[in-house]
Write a protein that holds these residues in place. Structure first.
Motif, short mmCIF file in Angstrom:
data_model
loop_
_atom_site.label_atom_id
_atom_site.label_comp_id
_atom_site.label_asym_id
_atom_site.label_seq_id
_atom_site.Cartn_x
_atom_site.Cartn_y
_atom_site.Cartn_z
N ASP A 80 0.83 -1.22 0.00
CA ASP A 80 0.00 0.00 0.00
C ASP A 80 0.86 1.26 0.00
N LYS A 81 1.94 1.26 -0.78
CA LYS A 81 2.83 2.42 -0.80
C LYS A 81 2.15 3.65 -1.40
N GLU A 82 1.14 3.44 -2.24
CA GLU A 82 0.45 4.57 -2.87
C GLU A 82 -0.89 4.86 -2.23
N THR A 83 -1.44 3.92 -1.47
CA THR A 83 -2.79 4.09 -0.92
C THR A 83 -2.79 3.99 0.61
N TRP A 84 -1.67 4.35 1.22
CA TRP A 84 -1.56 4.27 2.68
C TRP A 84 -2.62 5.15 3.35
N SER A 85 -2.96 4.77 4.60
CA SER A 85 -3.98 5.54 5.34
C SER A 85 -3.56 5.80 6.79
N HIS A 86 -2.29 5.53 7.12
CA HIS A 86 -1.78 5.81 8.46
C HIS A 86 -0.52 6.68 8.34
N VAL A 87 -0.27 7.49 9.36
CA VAL A 87 0.94 8.32 9.37
C VAL A 87 1.62 8.21 10.73
N LEU A 88 2.95 8.42 10.72
CA LEU A 88 3.73 8.56 11.94
C LEU A 88 3.87 10.04 12.25
N LEU A 89 3.61 10.43 13.48
CA LEU A 89 3.68 11.83 13.89
C LEU A 89 4.81 11.99 14.91
N ALA A 90 5.77 12.89 14.61
CA ALA A 90 6.92 13.06 15.50
C ALA A 90 7.20 14.53 15.74
N ASP A 91 7.66 14.84 16.93
CA ASP A 91 8.03 16.21 17.31
C ASP A 91 9.32 16.60 16.60
N ALA A 92 9.34 17.81 16.01
CA ALA A 92 10.50 18.25 15.24
C ALA A 92 11.75 18.33 16.11
N ALA A 93 11.62 18.77 17.36
CA ALA A 93 12.78 18.87 18.23
C ALA A 93 13.37 17.50 18.54
N SER A 94 12.51 16.51 18.77
CA SER A 94 13.00 15.16 19.03
C SER A 94 13.70 14.59 17.81
N LEU A 95 13.14 14.82 16.63
CA LEU A 95 13.76 14.33 15.40
C LEU A 95 15.15 14.95 15.22
N ALA A 96 15.28 16.23 15.51
CA ALA A 96 16.59 16.89 15.38
C ALA A 96 17.60 16.24 16.31
N ARG A 97 17.16 15.86 17.50
CA ARG A 97 18.07 15.22 18.47
C ARG A 97 18.47 13.83 17.99
N TRP A 98 17.54 13.07 17.44
CA TRP A 98 17.85 11.73 16.96
C TRP A 98 18.75 11.75 15.73
N ARG A 99 18.59 12.79 14.89
CA ARG A 99 19.44 12.87 13.71
C ARG A 99 20.91 13.12 14.05
N LYS A 100 21.17 13.63 15.25
CA LYS A 100 22.54 13.86 15.66
C LYS A 100 23.31 12.56 15.86
N LEU A 101 22.58 11.43 15.93
CA LEU A 101 23.25 10.14 16.05
C LEU A 101 24.04 9.80 14.79
N GLY A 102 23.69 10.46 13.67
CA GLY A 102 24.39 10.18 12.42
C GLY A 102 24.20 8.74 12.00
#
Length: 379
Positions: A80-102
């Motif tokens: 269902d890559k084109e007809t998906w009906s669910h989303v993941l919702l994440a806080d932008a600040a948390s994502l920035a912190r996790w991206r620092k893991l490289g």
């Protein structure tokens, strides 16, 4: 940081916190409560970026969130890559912190995606904050035990698993609830494997927008056609915005005209609070006074009959017009496209002919705007 401690899901996972550092072959797990899965009602015809835009608008409108404070990612399986009906919702600040893991680990995922599962198989495990649960490949959550029990009860009202698996130590509250529903719990993970549904493709360190930028850089020979296409799309979008505003202005004018007609013909005195009920009551009173009963079908009687059905379907009347003395055109606001189809079927079941003129989603309001032509069934 100290050496990592493996999680209950095995040596391939590590619970990410201030005292652990993941290894390159490990999957770092973050509390699933920080990355909830949300189901959405999306039109089946939307694809690609247009589907993402509608999903973003629905989430932001529903939850009243700041567009810059959160990131919304499609959550789908292989089919269902084109007809998906669910989303993941994440806080932008948390994502920035996790991206620092490289690239220090294999992926960063919400803890519930580490649970092994399959179609028809529910699984759960104790987590740092309570319980992580998964209802098949495309649904899951993490929450405190009390909240998890409430969500599980709600899920059980709609479906039941073919098999329920516990990973790690007992979770008494969840197991007691399932036992009360006559659902057996086992720790048998035969034929079940973690990350067997492409979960690592939802690595929280990846920025979907940056992936699009890299893709554009790879197709530089097409930059001018793409630029021209973008300009054309911008012109088209501007035209659509103008047209949408014109339609909304006409809708507002029709609503005002409807209220004026109601004032002139049905409610000459007093406030107009509920057009449907007040007009229906006025029509019934007029029929009784004239002794007409059901001997003659007019636009007014059609509207009275349709109003009762519309009220039962929890729809909102935005405008009413009549092209001929024996038909009524209704502009309604319903929750979604399925509700629009259900309303049309209910009107037909009430011995009314129904033609769906248009059903569409507005960028400025929630729900679906449905325009119907209602006529009487020929005797």
């Amino acid at each position: 940081m100290t050496r990592p401690s493996t999680s209950i899901f095995g040596a391939g996972f590590v619970d990410l916190n201030a005292d652990t550092a993941p290894k390159s072959r490990q999957v770092a797990l973050v509390p699933g409560a920080l990355v909830p899965v949300l189901p959405l009602d999306l039109p089946s015809g939307l694809r690609g970026e247009a589907r993402e835009q509608v999903a973003r608008r629905q989430v932001l409108d529903r939850m009243g969130l700041d567009d810059k404070a959160v990131e919304i990612r499609p959550f789908h399986g292989l089919k269902d890559k084109e007809t998906w009906s669910h989303v993941l919702l994440a806080d932008a600040a948390s994502l920035a912190r996790w991206r620092k893991l490289g690239q220090s680990c294999k992926a960063v995922l919400p803890d519930y995606l580490a649970l092994p599962t399959a179609d028809g198989v529910w699984s759960f495990a104790a987590s740092a904050d309570g319980v992580a649960m998964r209802f098949g490949p495309h649904d899951g959550f993490s929450a405190t035990v009390d909240v998890a029990c409430a969500m599980l009860r709600r899920k059980l009202r709609d479906s039941r698993p073919e098999k329920t698996v516990r990973v790690g130590p007992d979770v008494p509250a969840i197991e007691t609830l399932l036992a009360g529903e006559d659902i057996a719990v086992s720790n048998d993970q035969t034929n079940l494997k973690s990350l067997s549904h492409s979960e690592t493709s939802f690595d929280l360190r990846r920025d979907p927008r940056q992936a699009r930028v890299r893709l554009r850089r790879k197709v530089l020979p097409w930059r001018w056609p793409a630029l021209i296409g973008g300009v054309a799309a911008a012109v088209w979008a501007a035209a659509q915005i103008i047209e949408t505003r014109m339609i909304e202005a006409r809708s507002a004018a029709l609503a005002a005209e409807t209220r004026a007609l109601v004032r002139t013909h049905f409610v000459p005195n007093g406030p107009i609070l509920d057009v449907r009920s007040q007009v229906s009551r006025a029509i019934v009173n007029a029929q009784v006074a004239a002794g007409q009963g059901q001997s003659q079908i007019t636009a007014l009687t059609l509207f009275a009959r349709a109003s009762t059905v519309i009220a039962d379907q929890s729809a909102t009347i935005e405008a009413v017009t009549s092209a001929t003395p024996r038909d009524v055109i209704l502009v309604l606001r319903v929750a979604d496209f399925a509700a629009s189809d259900q309303l049309a079927d209910a009107l037909r079941a009430a011995d009314l002919n129904v033609d769906v003129i248009e059903s569409r989603v507005s960028d400025t309001t929630s729900g679906v705007r449905s325009e119907l032509r209602v006529t009487a069934v020929a005797p």
